[in-house]
Scaffold this motif. Structure first.
Motif, PDB file in Angstrom:
ATOM      1  N   SER A  30     -99.706 -76.252   7.309  1.00 43.70           N
ATOM      2  CA  SER A  30     -98.914 -76.267   8.538  1.00 43.70           C
ATOM      3  C   SER A  30     -98.531 -74.859   8.968  1.00 43.70           C
ATOM      4  O   SER A  30     -98.530 -74.545  10.171  1.00 43.70           O
ATOM      5  CB  SER A  30     -97.641 -77.109   8.344  1.00 43.70           C
ATOM      6  OG  SER A  30     -97.962 -78.456   8.107  1.00 43.70           O
ATOM      7  N   LYS A  31     -98.218 -74.005   8.012  1.00 44.19           N
ATOM      8  CA  LYS A  31     -97.862 -72.623   8.339  1.00 44.19           C
ATOM      9  C   LYS A  31     -99.031 -71.912   9.000  1.00 44.19           C
ATOM     10  O   LYS A  31     -98.844 -71.140   9.954  1.00 44.19           O
ATOM     11  CB  LYS A  31     -97.431 -71.888   7.074  1.00 44.19           C
ATOM     12  CG  LYS A  31     -96.092 -72.371   6.506  1.00 44.19           C
ATOM     13  CD  LYS A  31     -95.757 -71.640   5.212  1.00 44.19           C
ATOM     14  CE  LYS A  31     -94.449 -72.169   4.615  1.00 44.19           C
ATOM     15  NZ  LYS A  31     -94.138 -71.503   3.309  1.00 44.19           N
ATOM     16  N   ARG A  32    -100.241 -72.146   8.518  1.00 43.32           N
ATOM     17  CA  ARG A  32    -101.415 -71.512   9.116  1.00 43.32           C
ATOM     18  C   ARG A  32    -101.641 -72.027  10.547  1.00 43.32           C
ATOM     19  O   ARG A  32    -101.973 -71.252  11.448  1.00 43.32           O
ATOM     20  CB  ARG A  32    -102.666 -71.786   8.273  1.00 43.32           C
ATOM     21  CG  ARG A  32    -102.607 -71.216   6.874  1.00 43.32           C
ATOM     22  CD  ARG A  32    -103.950 -71.349   6.179  1.00 43.32           C
ATOM     23  NE  ARG A  32    -103.856 -71.054   4.768  1.00 43.32           N
ATOM     24  CZ  ARG A  32    -104.899 -71.015   3.928  1.00 43.32           C
ATOM     25  NH1 ARG A  32    -106.117 -71.262   4.397  1.00 43.32           N
ATOM     26  NH2 ARG A  32    -104.725 -70.727   2.648  1.00 43.32           N
ATOM     27  N   ARG A  56     -99.396 -73.323  12.611  1.00 41.54           N
ATOM     28  CA  ARG A  56     -98.328 -72.814  13.491  1.00 41.54           C
ATOM     29  C   ARG A  56     -98.535 -71.338  13.807  1.00 41.54           C
ATOM     30  O   ARG A  56     -98.294 -70.888  14.928  1.00 41.54           O
ATOM     31  CB  ARG A  56     -96.960 -73.049  12.839  1.00 41.54           C
ATOM     32  CG  ARG A  56     -96.567 -74.514  12.751  1.00 41.54           C
ATOM     33  CD  ARG A  56     -95.187 -74.703  12.138  1.00 41.54           C
ATOM     34  NE  ARG A  56     -94.865 -76.106  12.008  1.00 41.54           N
ATOM     35  CZ  ARG A  56     -94.416 -76.876  12.984  1.00 41.54           C
ATOM     36  NH1 ARG A  56     -94.219 -76.344  14.194  1.00 41.54           N
ATOM     37  NH2 ARG A  56     -94.150 -78.151  12.784  1.00 41.54           N
ATOM     38  N   ALA A  57     -98.973 -70.574  12.811  1.00 41.48           N
ATOM     39  CA  ALA A  57     -99.207 -69.150  13.030  1.00 41.48           C
ATOM     40  C   ALA A  57    -100.310 -68.925  14.062  1.00 41.48           C
ATOM     41  O   ALA A  57    -100.292 -67.930  14.798  1.00 41.48           O
ATOM     42  CB  ALA A  57     -99.570 -68.470  11.709  1.00 41.48           C
ATOM     43  N   ALA A  58    -101.255 -69.865  14.124  1.00 43.18           N
ATOM     44  CA  ALA A  58    -102.339 -69.765  15.110  1.00 43.18           C
ATOM     45  C   ALA A  58    -101.916 -70.268  16.488  1.00 43.18           C
ATOM     46  O   ALA A  58    -102.698 -70.205  17.445  1.00 43.18           O
ATOM     47  CB  ALA A  58    -103.557 -70.547  14.616  1.00 43.18           C
ATOM     48  N   GLY A  59    -100.688 -70.791  16.593  1.00 45.23           N
ATOM     49  CA  GLY A  59    -100.178 -71.258  17.879  1.00 45.23           C
ATOM     50  C   GLY A  59    -100.840 -72.522  18.400  1.00 45.23           C
ATOM     51  O   GLY A  59    -100.869 -72.765  19.615  1.00 45.23           O
ATOM     52  N   ILE A  92    -109.732 -73.901  10.570  1.00 45.84           N
ATOM     53  CA  ILE A  92    -108.635 -73.623   9.637  1.00 45.84           C
ATOM     54  C   ILE A  92    -108.525 -74.734   8.602  1.00 45.84           C
ATOM     55  O   ILE A  92    -108.386 -74.476   7.403  1.00 45.84           O
ATOM     56  CB  ILE A  92    -107.307 -73.471  10.413  1.00 45.84           C
ATOM     57  CG1 ILE A  92    -107.383 -72.285  11.370  1.00 45.84           C
ATOM     58  CG2 ILE A  92    -106.136 -73.317   9.450  1.00 45.84           C
ATOM     59  CD1 ILE A  92    -106.170 -72.141  12.265  1.00 45.84           C
ATOM     60  N   VAL A  93    -108.590 -75.980   9.057  1.00 47.28           N
ATOM     61  CA  VAL A  93    -108.448 -77.120   8.150  1.00 47.28           C
ATOM     62  C   VAL A  93    -109.624 -77.192   7.190  1.00 47.28           C
ATOM     63  O   VAL A  93    -109.449 -77.419   5.976  1.00 47.28           O
ATOM     64  CB  VAL A  93    -108.320 -78.433   8.944  1.00 47.28           C
ATOM     65  CG1 VAL A  93    -108.335 -79.639   8.007  1.00 47.28           C
ATOM     66  CG2 VAL A  93    -107.042 -78.435   9.779  1.00 47.28           C
ATOM     67  N   ARG A  94    -110.828 -76.978   7.705  1.00 51.19           N
ATOM     68  CA  ARG A  94    -112.003 -77.047   6.837  1.00 51.19           C
ATOM     69  C   ARG A  94    -111.942 -75.971   5.756  1.00 51.19           C
ATOM     70  O   ARG A  94    -112.242 -76.232   4.583  1.00 51.19           O
ATOM     71  CB  ARG A  94    -113.281 -76.885   7.673  1.00 51.19           C
ATOM     72  CG  ARG A  94    -114.553 -77.100   6.852  1.00 51.19           C
ATOM     73  CD  ARG A  94    -115.786 -76.619   7.565  1.00 51.19           C
ATOM     74  NE  ARG A  94    -116.180 -77.504   8.641  1.00 51.19           N
ATOM     75  CZ  ARG A  94    -116.303 -77.137   9.915  1.00 51.19           C
ATOM     76  NH1 ARG A  94    -116.012 -75.901  10.276  1.00 51.19           N
ATOM     77  NH2 ARG A  94    -116.719 -77.981  10.822  1.00 51.19           N
ATOM     78  N   GLU A  95    -111.556 -74.776   6.138  1.00 51.14           N
ATOM     79  CA  GLU A  95    -111.440 -73.693   5.159  1.00 51.14           C
ATOM     80  C   GLU A  95    -110.362 -74.008   4.123  1.00 51.14           C
ATOM     81  O   GLU A  95    -110.561 -73.780   2.922  1.00 51.14           O
ATOM     82  CB  GLU A  95    -111.105 -72.384   5.877  1.00 51.14           C
ATOM     83  CG  GLU A  95    -110.955 -71.188   4.942  1.00 51.14           C
ATOM     84  CD  GLU A  95    -110.562 -69.927   5.675  1.00 51.14           C
ATOM     85  OE1 GLU A  95    -110.622 -68.842   5.067  1.00 51.14           O
ATOM     86  OE2 GLU A  95    -110.186 -70.017   6.867  1.00 51.14           O
TER      87      GLU A  95
END
Length: 371
Positions: free
Chosen positions: A33-35, A37-40, A320-323
């Motif tokens: 979730s932090k990643r 949110r950081a990506a907006g 992001i999720v796949r990584e």
């Protein structure tokens, strides 16, 4: 199929008793979730939805104009098919509003979903919210997820075995349910309309019952009346049948690849949120056409992880999720559209003809997740 079986094994592997492993699983979703949110990627996309709404309204207006211009002719069936596809797109827009993807205000989202569902599509917002919310909370969980409850189709071998033993039509049907799945989808639209009416007139709690009843009755009465007023009975009846069939087929063909044929979670098993959503979901590969045709639901994994993420951001979130899943050794399932349809058909036939369901997940122990 291999990806699906790997996911099933991964669900079983989440059933552990070590506190350190449990804590790690709980923190995984927080880290993801932090990643995000950081990506907006949780910000609203008002321009996208404004353009989508204007486009759909224009296309629906064009359909009405074509309907009036053609008159009483069998060419109206082409308009009916187009209308069915457009109503599917409106339903997707209502789905996004119901998930609070469009507006920052929850009330605006809810009002939009209610009006689009009841007035334009003819589906009860209350019925959809009850059913879909339970599905999102526990996808593919036996006796909990309404999308895998036994009805015309069965998803677990114990129910299939029971029906086969009857040596009746239900036994014949269950052994061929995969083959008959897509023809059955032609009736899905009618089934959704009926279920909506049953909900608003039933005894269960419906938040906006007093509003939904008159809206649904007006939509489901005036629309057929208009068809039979402008067209001959035969053409009007065929128009209605084609429109409802196309709508149901396109809706069902979109939702089916997302979870059918993925691991089933036993009722007495707890799985952490991230793995519960990822391991029971399948993405559909494709370009912009698939994105539009499936209303963004081809990114089912990302949608289940972040239900309020605006539709156009799902593609960006996928990388992001796949990584992240690769880092945590969580299987991430993807398939082409026709490949996923094939998986669904084979899975349903396997469940219907065999005593052992290869997608059942044996509860070796239980993980009591705090999520």
């Amino acid at each position: 199929m291999i990806a699906d079986m790997t996911a099933s094994e991964a669900i079983t592997s989440t059933v552990v008793t070590k506190p350190t492993r449990r804590q790690q699983y709980v923190s995984d979703y927080s880290d993801l979730s932090k990643r995000i949110r950081a990506a907006g990627l949780l910000g609203r996309r008002r321009i996208f939805y404004a353009v989508r709404a204007v486009t759909l309204a224009s296309l629906l207006g064009a359909c009405v104009a074509a309907f009036l211009a053609l008159g009483d002719t069998w060419w109206q069936l082409a308009v009916a098919a187009a209308f069915g596809l457009l109503l599917t797109q409106v339903a997707y827009l209502g789905h996004d509003a119901a998930h609070r993807q469009i507006f920052a205000s929850g009330k605006r989202n809810e009002l939009t979903a209610l009006l689009l569902g009841n007035i334009v599509v003819g589906l009860s917002h209350g019925w959809w919210m009850s059913k879909h919310s339970r599905h999102h909370a526990n996808p593919n969980k036996v006796d909990v997820d309404p999308d895998v409850q036994a009805s015309a189709l069965v998803f677990t071998s114990d129910v299939a075995t029971e029906r086969r033993a009857r040596r009746s039509f239900s036994g014949w049907w269950v052994q061929r349910q995969g083959t008959l799945f897509f023809p059955l989808l032609l009736l899905a639209g009618l089934n959704m309309h009926v279920n909506g009416l049953r909900t608003v007139f039933g005894r269960g709690r419906v938040k906006y019952r007093a509003v939904e009843i008159p809206l649904l009755l007006a939509r489901l009465t005036l629309y057929p009346v208009a068809l039979f007023w402008f067209l001959s009975p035969a053409v009007a009846g065929a128009f209605l049948a084609v429109q409802v069939a196309v709508f149901g087929f396109s809706m069902g063909a979109t939702f089916a690849p997302n979870h059918k044929g993925m691991p089933m979670i036993p009722r007495d098993m707890s799985v952490d949120y991230l793995r519960r959503q990822v391991l029971t979901s399948r993405n559909t590969r494709g370009g912009w056409f698939i994105d539009v045709a499936m209303g963004g639901l081809n990114y089912q994994i990302e949608h289940h992880l972040f239900p309020n993420m605006p539709r156009p951001n799902l593609r960006k979130a996928q990388a992001i999720v796949r990584e992240f899943c690769a880092e945590r050794d969580v299987p991430y399932a993807e398939a082409g559209l026709f490949e996923s349809w094939g998986i669904v058909v084979r899975y349903l036939n396997q469940v219907g003809t065999r005593d052992t369901d290869p997608f059942d997940c044996p509860p070796a122990a239980q993980l009591r997740s705090p999520i």
